[in-house]
Scaffold this motif. Structure first.
Motif, mmCIF file in Angstrom:
data_model
loop_
_atom_site.group_PDB
_atom_site.id
_atom_site.type_symbol
_atom_site.label_atom_id
_atom_site.label_comp_id
_atom_site.label_asym_id
_atom_site.label_seq_id
_atom_site.Cartn_x
_atom_site.Cartn_y
_atom_site.Cartn_z
ATOM 1 N N TRP A 47 -3.856 -11.161 20.055
ATOM 2 C CA TRP A 47 -3.256 -11.475 18.766
ATOM 3 C C TRP A 47 -4.173 -10.997 17.649
ATOM 4 O O TRP A 47 -5.388 -11.151 17.715
ATOM 5 N N LYS A 48 -3.567 -10.417 16.613
ATOM 6 C CA LYS A 48 -4.322 -9.882 15.486
ATOM 7 C C LYS A 48 -3.804 -10.506 14.186
ATOM 8 O O LYS A 48 -2.691 -11.043 14.129
ATOM 9 N N MET A 49 -4.629 -10.413 13.145
ATOM 10 C CA MET A 49 -4.216 -10.917 11.838
ATOM 11 C C MET A 49 -4.688 -9.943 10.761
ATOM 12 O O MET A 49 -5.864 -9.580 10.718
ATOM 13 N N LYS A 50 -3.743 -9.522 9.914
ATOM 14 C CA LYS A 50 -4.101 -8.697 8.763
ATOM 15 C C LYS A 50 -4.020 -9.562 7.518
ATOM 16 O O LYS A 50 -2.982 -10.182 7.247
ATOM 17 N N THR A 51 -5.111 -9.618 6.752
ATOM 18 C CA THR A 51 -5.170 -10.400 5.519
ATOM 19 C C THR A 51 -5.156 -9.432 4.339
ATOM 20 O O THR A 51 -5.994 -8.537 4.250
ATOM 21 N N THR A 52 -4.189 -9.614 3.455
ATOM 22 C CA THR A 52 -4.045 -8.758 2.270
ATOM 23 C C THR A 52 -4.254 -9.604 1.022
ATOM 24 O O THR A 52 -3.648 -10.673 0.874
ATOM 25 N N GLN A 53 -5.120 -9.127 0.130
ATOM 26 C CA GLN A 53 -5.341 -9.784 -1.156
ATOM 27 C C GLN A 53 -4.628 -8.984 -2.237
ATOM 28 O O GLN A 53 -4.757 -7.766 -2.314
ATOM 29 N N ALA A 54 -3.882 -9.696 -3.089
ATOM 30 C CA ALA A 54 -3.182 -9.057 -4.205
ATOM 31 C C ALA A 54 -3.500 -9.811 -5.490
ATOM 32 O O ALA A 54 -3.857 -11.002 -5.459
ATOM 33 N N LEU A 55 -3.383 -9.116 -6.613
ATOM 34 C CA LEU A 55 -3.612 -9.731 -7.924
ATOM 35 C C LEU A 55 -2.338 -9.555 -8.728
ATOM 36 O O LEU A 55 -1.978 -8.436 -9.108
ATOM 37 N N ALA A 56 -1.641 -10.681 -8.986
ATOM 38 C CA ALA A 56 -0.360 -10.634 -9.683
ATOM 39 C C ALA A 56 -0.586 -10.400 -11.165
ATOM 40 O O ALA A 56 -1.505 -10.958 -11.763
ATOM 41 N N ILE A 106 3.160 -6.915 -2.497
ATOM 42 C CA ILE A 106 1.956 -7.700 -2.238
ATOM 43 C C ILE A 106 1.357 -7.420 -0.864
ATOM 44 O O ILE A 106 0.241 -7.858 -0.597
ATOM 45 N N ALA A 107 2.057 -6.677 -0.003
ATOM 46 C CA ALA A 107 1.495 -6.355 1.322
ATOM 47 C C ALA A 107 2.378 -5.334 2.009
ATOM 48 O O ALA A 107 3.577 -5.238 1.734
ATOM 49 N N THR A 108 1.770 -4.553 2.899
ATOM 50 C CA THR A 108 2.533 -3.781 3.875
ATOM 51 C C THR A 108 2.573 -4.581 5.170
ATOM 52 O O THR A 108 1.653 -5.341 5.463
ATOM 53 N N VAL A 109 3.644 -4.414 5.943
ATOM 54 C CA VAL A 109 3.795 -5.161 7.189
ATOM 55 C C VAL A 109 4.132 -4.190 8.315
ATOM 56 O O VAL A 109 4.712 -3.129 8.096
ATOM 57 N N ASN A 152 2.738 -1.667 -7.130
ATOM 58 C CA ASN A 152 1.823 -2.041 -6.049
ATOM 59 C C ASN A 152 0.648 -2.819 -6.643
ATOM 60 O O ASN A 152 -0.119 -2.291 -7.447
ATOM 61 N N ILE A 153 0.493 -4.097 -6.259
ATOM 62 C CA ILE A 153 -0.602 -4.917 -6.790
ATOM 63 C C ILE A 153 -1.595 -5.297 -5.687
ATOM 64 O O ILE A 153 -2.385 -6.228 -5.855
ATOM 65 N N ILE A 154 -1.545 -4.558 -4.557
ATOM 66 C CA ILE A 154 -2.464 -4.826 -3.443
ATOM 67 C C ILE A 154 -3.879 -4.467 -3.856
ATOM 68 O O ILE A 154 -4.127 -3.405 -4.422
#
Length: 730
Positions: A592-601, A650-653, A709-711
């Motif tokens: 199992w993997k996890m991708k964490t994306t930070q965005a600034l609105a 806010i993210a790519t999936v 894009n605000i990633i």
């Protein structure tokens, strides 16, 4: 890379008819680009612009100066510029967007639908140095590069440079006395199997092989060429058919206009029968050659033909390549390499001097050839002049992305039509909004509605961690609830639809979940696709509301998305922080993997900040995600306020595998922390699921055309479950 543009709709597709959505490049490559325009705009001049986002004024890469060859227009794409280095920074890859601009003779500009371009860093030489900028004027650099091929040391040594012919014939040598059954052959292009002059880049024109049969082969047959790209084989060329083969006959398989190949390409040559392209094994005259990894055995292609792993087919191969310059029989550069000014500009002098040493020419032996050196210098100067003249007609692109064409016509780098929204009009129709074909637009709206499925909150499947009472007296098909003061809890929204598209495999490719969040710190969690999850309600917002049930068997082809909102504005950063965590199973890594994306609105220029201004969470993937895949979709937020960026990415999936008999989106969870001394209100509203059309999701392209894009950053790590399981959800 071959692109076909529909001159009416400006849609891009591969020659096979498949729509162009993504292109993957490697930093440092030189990519041949061929464009064919269909219908009314085939007399236009093409240009290819690559930017970080749609509408950006700054170009990352450019391709201009296309030369017409039959009904195609050709140029080269050099994937190494200073703007691209800045965009990459320290990342392994960067996602960009490309548009093809067609400039008509009367100055009208037509912009294609955008495509995603992913550039990977991969491995570069230690002494790699990109050009200083996106090149605006190629002619002077071409002249300098040609002149640099003959430094003073070589002139003094009397070394002569001469042009190379444009075709080579390669041969595998003398065959053994026996023949074997061979239906395909795997090899690395450029290894010792084929002898003859073989430059780094060429176009495969034909392959001749000798076949033997007990009975004549009376059907029609063709050769297909497969190439290993990004870990998978893809078809890059199919020959013309050869019919009614008799024993001992030499069959010549012709490829038109030719298959581009580069030294080191891993390819498979496969025999196929009939219009169904059925893999077929022919009795092939063979060369006794031991099988080694990557040569002989064909195991990577689906339904591979039977291959004798100890013998190689006897072949004669004809290739074309660009005219270039050789030194003592060693090729220094081709016209394409000089024209693209990639590696040759950076190392022209060093390459020429090293080649001179390789030929074994001594200064003493060559000193008597001064006349030849003078002749060569004159020839190089003439070549530089010819190259400069040939490139003089190229449109020039400055650092801001503006392009100047012959006659003084200028084109802005940010090319758009109607603010980025292209509405089809009848020929000759006025372009003001009052003349838009409203009937056509109404038809598109009807199609959009037909490919959408509504789903509604199901009271029996809604719950909370604090006993919240859901109310149904405000709007039809909606549920409302209170958020008490100084409280933190979780509410679950279960969704139901009477038109579940789950029979004969699911058609869902995405969803839109309207939300009504109060001015509190909040988290949105949902599962999409098929997997078994563990539910944990009533935790703090940094905990996981849904986690995969790692002890459960069965499918692991879904993913969990949670979005954490911070309702306190970060004054230093100038916006609101949003965190997206995507949990999925990697079959390749078996974990199992996890991708964490930070965005600034961004600021919304209204009285309400995040998350109050958010009125919908959008998840869309443009096609089926498969079991292991690169990013196939995106996550957006729709928000109100006086802002020009109402749709923010806010993210790519990765996307999920949708072709299963499942109900892929059945609800979501909201975690809220109300630190106020007064109560607030929230709601569950009807959601929408979007179906695919021929495995393409139109909704994805609609949202992506409007996005900002605000990633800020992305990071992938192994997923570690911090708690023991409590409750499972199938």
């Amino acid at each position: 890379m071959e692109l076909v543009i529909d001159g009416r709709t400006m849609a891009l597709r591969w020659p096979s008819g498949v729509p162009v959505t993504d292109v993957s490049l490697v930093l440092g490559d030189t990519v041949p680009v061929r464009i064919r325009v269909e219908h009314a705009l085939d007399n236009c001049t093409p240009a290819l612009a690559v930017k970080q986002t749609i509408g950006s004024p700054d170009l990352i890469m450019t391709v201009t100066g296309f030369a017409r060859k039959d009904d195609w227009q050709e140029a080269s794409w050099v994937v190494n510029t200073a703007p691209l280095q800045e965009a990459l920074d320290s990342a392994d890859s960067v996602a960009l967007v490309a548009e093809v601009v067609l400039v008509a003779p009367d100055g009208a500009q037509h912009t294609s639908r955008p495509i995603r371009v992913t550039v990977r860093r991969d491995i570069l030489p230690a002494n790699y140095a990109p050009p200083a900028e996106v090149l605006a004027d190629w002619s002077e650099l071409v002249a300098d590069a040609l002149a640099a091929q003959l430094p003073d040391a070589l002139k003094e040594a009397g070394v002569e440079l001469e042009a190379v012919t444009g075709q080579s014939t390669l041969s595998s040598g003398t065959a053994a006395d026996t023949w074997t059954i061979v239906g395909g052959y795997a090899m690395t292009w450029g290894d010792e199997i084929l002898a003859g002059h073989l430059p780094d880049s060429c176009r495969l024109k034909s392959i001749s092989t000798v076949y033997f049969f007990t009975n004549p082969a009376l059907n029609q047959y063709c050769l297909r060429i497969w190439k290993l790209t990004d870990g998978a084989y893809s078809l890059i060329g199919t020959s013309a058919y050869v019919s009614d083969l008799s024993s001992g006959q030499t069959a010549t398989w012709v490829f038109t206009p030719g298959v581009p190949l580069t030294r080191g390409d891993v390819i498979i040559i496969q025999v196929c029968e009939g219009i169904e392209m059925t893999p077929y094994a022919l009795g092939m005259h063979a060369v006794l050659t031991p099988s080694v990894p990557g040569r002989g055995l064909v195991t990577e292609v689906a339904n591979p033909p039977a291959v004798n792993g100890t013998m190689a087919p006897m072949m004669t191969v004809v290739v074309d390549y660009d005219d270039g310059i050789t030194l003592g029989g060693m090729e220094l550069a081709t016209a394409r390499q000089l024209d693209s000014l990639g590696r040759d500009v950076r190392q022209s002098s060093a390459t020429a001097e090293a080649a001179a040493r390789t030929t074994g020419q001594s200064a003493a032996a060559a000193s008597t050839a001064a006349d030849n050196a003078a002749t060569s210098a004159t020839s190089a100067a003439n070549s530089a002049t010819a190259a400069a003249n040939a490139l003089a007609a190229m449109p020039q692109v400055d650092a801001s992305g503006n392009m100047t064409l012959a006659g003084g016509l200028t084109a802005a780098g940010a090319v758009n039509a109607n603010g980025g929204v292209n509405i089809p009009l009848t020929v000759g129709a006025a372009t003001d909004t009052s003349a838009v074909n409203r009937l056509y637009a109404a038809g598109l709206a009807a199609v959009t509605d037909a490919f959408s499925v509504r789903c509604y909150p199901l009271p029996a499947d809604c719950s909370s961690s604090n006993g919240t009472v859901f109310k149904t007296d405000k709007e039809p098909n909606s549920l409302y609830f209170n958020v008490p003061p100084n409280s933190a809890f979780t509410v679950k929204c279960g969704l139901v639809t009477n038109a579940r598209p789950m029979h004969n495999y699911s058609s869902i490719r995405g969803w839109v979940a309207p939300v009504r969040l109060p001015a509190v710190s909040a988290k949105f969690t949902a599962r999409f696709g098929q997997m078994t999850t563990v539910v944990r309600m009533g935790r703090d917002r940094d905990a996981f509301t849904l986690v995969p049930d790692q002890a459960a068997g069965g499918y692991r082809i879904g993913e969990i998305i949670d979005i954490t909102f911070d309702h306190v504005r970060d004054a230093d950063a100038g916006g609101y922080h949003i965190r997206v965590r995507e949990i999925y199973y990697s079959n390749a890594e078996q974990k199992w993997k996890m991708k964490t994306t930070q965005a600034l609105a961004p600021e919304t220029s209204s009285n309400n900040g995040y998350p109050v201004c958010v009125y919908a969470v959008v998840y869309e993937q443009y096609q089926d995600g498969g079991y292991d895949t690169e990013d196939k979709g995106a996550l957006w937020l729709l928000h109100g306020g006086n802002s020009s960026r109402g749709c923010v990415k806010i993210a790519t999936v990765r996307g999920v595998h949708c072709f299963e008999s499942i109900y892929p989106f059945s609800g979501y969870y909201l975690d809220m922390e109300n630190a106020n001394s007064w109560a607030l209100a929230g709601a569950f509203l009807p959601a929408t699921m979007h179906l695919h059309c021929n495995n393409v999701n139109p909704a994805y392209y609609g949202f992506s055309s409007m996005e900002s894009n605000i990633i800020v950053s992305e990071a992938v790590e192994d997923f570690v479950d911090p708690e023991a399981e409590t409750t499972t959800e199938d």
